[in-house]
Design a protein around this motif. Structure first.
Motif, PDB file in Angstrom:
ATOM      1  N   VAL A 160       0.857  -1.189   0.000  1.00  0.00           N
ATOM      2  CA  VAL A 160       0.000   0.000   0.000  1.00  0.00           C
ATOM      3  C   VAL A 160       0.895   1.242   0.000  1.00  0.00           C
ATOM      4  O   VAL A 160       2.114   1.140   0.122  1.00  0.00           O
ATOM      5  N   GLY A 161       0.298   2.409  -0.089  1.00  0.00           N
ATOM      6  CA  GLY A 161       1.050   3.652  -0.048  1.00  0.00           C
ATOM      7  C   GLY A 161       1.710   3.873   1.312  1.00  0.00           C
ATOM      8  O   GLY A 161       1.424   3.178   2.289  1.00  0.00           O
ATOM      9  N   SER A 162       2.563   4.881   1.367  1.00  0.00           N
ATOM     10  CA  SER A 162       3.249   5.237   2.620  1.00  0.00           C
ATOM     11  C   SER A 162       2.781   6.588   3.153  1.00  0.00           C
ATOM     12  O   SER A 162       3.313   7.082   4.137  1.00  0.00           O
ATOM     13  N   GLY A 163       1.799   7.167   2.460  1.00  0.00           N
ATOM     14  CA  GLY A 163       1.369   8.519   2.812  1.00  0.00           C
ATOM     15  C   GLY A 163       2.061   9.572   1.957  1.00  0.00           C
ATOM     16  O   GLY A 163       1.657  10.723   1.925  1.00  0.00           O
ATOM     17  N   ARG A 164       3.119   9.151   1.277  1.00  0.00           N
ATOM     18  CA  ARG A 164       3.854  10.013   0.350  1.00  0.00           C
ATOM     19  C   ARG A 164       3.978   9.257  -0.969  1.00  0.00           C
ATOM     20  O   ARG A 164       3.827   8.037  -1.011  1.00  0.00           O
ATOM     21  N   ARG A 165       4.275   9.971  -2.039  1.00  0.00           N
ATOM     22  CA  ARG A 165       4.475   9.291  -3.329  1.00  0.00           C
ATOM     23  C   ARG A 165       5.765   8.472  -3.322  1.00  0.00           C
ATOM     24  O   ARG A 165       5.862   7.461  -3.988  1.00  0.00           O
ATOM     25  N   ARG A 166       6.736   8.900  -2.555  1.00  0.00           N
ATOM     26  CA  ARG A 166       7.989   8.151  -2.441  1.00  0.00           C
ATOM     27  C   ARG A 166       7.790   7.074  -1.392  1.00  0.00           C
ATOM     28  O   ARG A 166       7.381   7.345  -0.279  1.00  0.00           O
ATOM     29  N   GLY A 167       8.095   5.850  -1.740  1.00  0.00           N
ATOM     30  CA  GLY A 167       8.025   4.744  -0.797  1.00  0.00           C
ATOM     31  C   GLY A 167       6.657   4.107  -0.704  1.00  0.00           C
ATOM     32  O   GLY A 167       5.642   4.717  -1.038  1.00  0.00           O
ATOM     33  N   LYS A 168       6.668   2.855  -0.262  1.00  0.00           N
ATOM     34  CA  LYS A 168       5.441   2.074  -0.063  1.00  0.00           C
ATOM     35  C   LYS A 168       5.587   1.286   1.226  1.00  0.00           C
ATOM     36  O   LYS A 168       6.688   1.104   1.748  1.00  0.00           O
ATOM     37  N   LEU A 169       4.463   0.805   1.717  1.00  0.00           N
ATOM     38  CA  LEU A 169       4.436  -0.069   2.877  1.00  0.00           C
ATOM     39  C   LEU A 169       4.014  -1.462   2.443  1.00  0.00           C
ATOM     40  O   LEU A 169       3.192  -1.607   1.539  1.00  0.00           O
TER      41      LEU A 169
END
Length: 190
Positions: A160-169
């Protein structure tokens, strides 16, 4: 010793240049995501991984191809505006990337709304405190219903997303189902 621990963290799928426990990468996360993880059950939060990725590759299809992630292991978090009697309720739906959130029937009916639609981008970003293209179910406002399709909860690991466009969880589907406000529903996706 800490470097050895970080080196031993592996993603269950994909090809990422860097994988860390999300708790070790709070500076890379949107503020509400970091706040939830820091104040959440330590055992659950400890199962969430952070993978550093290029923000230009954040869109699901491009991301899956670039990082060798199976689409069925990726989930999209969609912010919905449900209206009834002049009041608008914001909620989020989490469905596998191979499906679509059934906003018009399943979400509308579950929320008891007269009308439901995708929330405007400015509203979704402003109210969630997250970036467009990075909105995640982790750290959403506590009063929002978080509707999770049963297929996501049953997935061994989901990206899923990380809350930012950079990075994922990356987290187990069962951990996603344990997020605050989560309600697991059959038939949420079409």
């Amino acid at each position: 010793m800490s470097d050895q621990l970080e080196q031993s963290v592996r993603a269950p799928f994909g090809n990422f240049p860097q994988v860390r426990r999300a708790l070790d990468a709070v500076g890379e996360l949107a503020a509400p995501v970091a706040a939830l993880l820091g104040g959440w059950d330590a055992e659950l939060a400890g199962q969430v991984l952070y993978v550093d990725t290029d923000p230009e590759l954040a869109d699901t299809a491009v991301f899956c191809a670039a990082y060798d992630v199976p689409a069925e292991a990726s989930a999209n978090c969609v912010v919905v505006a449900a209206k009834r009697g002049g009041e608008t309720t914001l909620a989020a739906g989490l469905v596998l990337a191979t499906t679509r959130l059934d906003v018009n029937k399943a979400v509308r009916a579950h929320l008891g709304a007269r009308k439901a639609s995708f929330a405007p981008m400015d509203t979704a970003v402003g109210e969630s405190g997250m970036e467009h293209g990075g909105i995640t179910p982790v750290g959403l406002p506590a009063h929002w219903p978080l509707l999770i399709d049963a297929a996501v909860a049953a997935t061994p690991y989901v990206l899923v997303g990380s809350g930012r466009r950079r990075g994922k969880l990356i987290l187990p589907g069962a951990v996603a189902a344990a997020l605050p406000g989560a309600q697991v529903l059959e038939g949420l996706a079409g």
